[in-house]
Scaffold this active site. Structure first.
Site, PDB file in Angstrom:
ATOM      1  N   ASP A 174      14.124  12.433  -2.080  1.00 45.92           N
ATOM      2  CA  ASP A 174      14.456  10.957  -2.669  1.00 45.92           C
ATOM      3  C   ASP A 174      15.955  10.654  -2.704  1.00 45.92           C
ATOM      4  O   ASP A 174      16.818  11.803  -2.400  1.00 45.92           O
ATOM      5  CB  ASP A 174      14.107  11.341  -4.208  1.00 45.92           C
ATOM      6  N   GLU A 216      14.860  15.032  -7.017  1.00 46.28           N
ATOM      7  CA  GLU A 216      16.012  15.948  -7.158  1.00 46.28           C
ATOM      8  C   GLU A 216      17.048  15.327  -8.271  1.00 46.28           C
ATOM      9  O   GLU A 216      17.452  15.677  -9.260  1.00 46.28           O
ATOM     10  CB  GLU A 216      16.735  16.110  -5.926  1.00 46.28           C
TER      11      GLU A 216
END
Ligand SMILES: [Zn+2]
Length: 496
Positions: free
Chosen positions: A82, A147
């Protein structure tokens, strides 16, 4: 105009471009996760996609093309899929791809963040998995989700999927630096509901603290700069000590992990003290605070306004819907502020200059009868983090306040002995004839979750040069990406 397909190493930039084509902001990871699974399938590699969307891909050891068998200890390679997806014009980042552009040695994105953090880490891993001319031990590649918004993928990962106990995380942003430790953290909320308020009366004093330098509560806490919220608490305490004070309002900061630059408080003051004497007393404290932070926060200012002496009338006019706490409740808050610690609590005995434990009073909010303090607590030692939370809880309880804790993530303690780090340092020395910088940081990385889940894990984090990550000015160095690729390939061979 040059495109990524003109750049070397071609295989790395090919995958980086493919990642750019798929929107993959945090929280929107399904498509990118599925893409990574299709990639593994095409490569004929075993893979697992878990419920959180994490993708784990396994590749046997390789000696330049011929499978070397799996006798060697596996190496975990890790990155997150991400990105912080932001744009200059509020475009729908779940719908539009990233358009990478080249400017000299840098790649940036057209009007958005680039996602070099951590797309380049993912691209490196894909390039290793897809290459048949590399020498490497068995690879367990872990590409995590979300994250950037709380490390949810790493948090949910089943450690039974991994047999390796050595790991290279590819989520760092400075070439030549080897990260070898990070802090764990948690958010702590302290709230106090006083229940009773009365209409504001008396003279009203307003104090504004602004122009503090601020900064990230992990990376910049060691500068020991001014925290506007803490200063508001100090000033409230001073007011209580010179006259009968009733808090009307106090507020400051925006997020728990930034050192607040701005705070203000409004209180009603009563008693015989004249405005002149009150000003004089408070000015002394203000001057002391400003001179104390003159080095770290040269732009800091404190304004004091006593809103007229015929108090009641003006107070009602200015704060007509405002109420105030009792003087006892105000005193309780001031005492609580005075007791609560802030800033650096301990430095690391192993790594020079590294903060080991700290906390930051990031946000103060005040709603009706309730005051709420929001802290970011960090430590590379789990027990010390727990002890600091306990200390906050004790102080809060003494003042009749309630403590709440969330967003806990573990730290990654610096190891004095690390074979993996020795290897990375040696390869760097061999390649460049100088020493890499080995360091630990006082901020969070997914390595903390892996260290906790995989006992005995030997871990490092590296990456190529990037600037202004998480913003639309994000840039990735092309030459550094190429050098870091060569370096990584040499490290892999060395680890066989
Ligand atoms: Zn990252």
């Amino acid at each position: 105009m040059a495109t990524l397909s003109d750049l070397q190493p071609a295989i790395v930039f090919k995958y980086f471009q493919e990642l750019c084509n798929i929107p993959h902001g945090s929280g929107n990871i399904r498509a990118i996760s599925d893409y990574l699974c299709s990639f593994a399938e095409e490569q004929g590699l075993r893979f697992v996609q878990d419920e959180a969307g994490n993708v784990i891909i396994y590749k046997p050891a390789s000696v330049a093309g011929s499978e070397a068998g799996d006798s060697k200890e596996p190496l975990i390679l890790q990155a997150h899929m991400d990105m912080v997806a932001v744009s200059v014009d509020d475009r729908d980042m779940t719908a539009v791809p990233i358009v990478p552009l080249i400017d000299g040695d840098h790649i940036y994105a057209d009007g958005t963040s680039l996602g070099g953090d951590d797309g380049v880490g993912v691209a490196y891993i894909m390039a290793i998995l897809a290459s048949d001319d590399l020498v490497h031990p068995p690879i367990e590649a872990v590409i995590t989700t979300d994250e950037e918004t709380g490390m949810d993928g790493a948090r949910a990962l089943d450690p039974a999927l991994l047999s390796g106990r050595r790991m290279i995380n590819l989520d760092s942003e400075e070439e030549g630096h080897i990260l070898a430790g990070c802090a764990g953290g948690v958010r702590v909320y302290i709230s106090h509901d006083f229940g009773n308020v009365e209409p504001a009366s008396g003279r009203v004093i307003r104090m504004d603290i602004y122009g503090c330098a601020g900064g990230h509560s992990g990376n910049e806490i060691h500068k020991r700069g001014a925290n506007a919220n803490v200063i508001a608490g100090v000033l409230l305490g001073k007011l209580c000590s010179v006259c009968d004070t009733r808090l009307i309002y106090i507020s400051g900061g925006e997020v728990d992990n930034a050192i607040p630059k701005v705070a203000y408080l409004i209180a009603a003051v009563n008693g015989d003290i004249t405005n002149e004497d009150l000003s004089l007393e408070i000015s002394k404290t203000m001057d002391e605070i400003i001179s104390r932070y003159s080095g770290s926060d040269p732009g800091m200012r404190i304004d004091m306004n006593i809103i007229n002496s015929n108090g009641l009338h003006n107070a009602a006019e200015t704060f007509n819907d405002r109420c105030m706490l009792s003087s006892a409740a105000t005193r309780e808050i001031a005492d609580m502020f005075n007791d609560l610690p802030n800033g650096v609590i301990a430095m690391s005995p192993d790594v020079e200059g590294l903060v080991e434990t700290s906390l930051n009073l990031g946000v103060i909010t005040f709603e009706e009868t309730k005051i709420k303090l929001q802290y970011s607590v960090r430590s590379s030692i789990e027990d010390d983090k727990a002890a600091l939370i306990g200390r906050l809880r004790d102080i809060a309880e003494k003042a009749g306040a309630v403590t709440e804790v969330n967003g806990d993530y573990p730290g990654w303690k610096y190891r004095k002995d690390s074979k993996l780090r020795d290897c990375l340092e040696k390869v760097y020395r061999d390649m460049y004839g100088k020493e890499a910088v080995t360091e630990a940081i006082h901020a969070g990385l997914e390595c903390g979750f892996f260290s906790k889940a995989l006992p005995g894990l030997d871990c490092v984090s590296i990456g190529p040069d990037m600037q202004d990550i998480h913003t639309t000015s994000e840039r990735l160095s092309i030459s550094s990406t190429a050098r870091s690729w060569d370096y990584l390939c040499r490290v892999l061979a060395e680890l066989c």
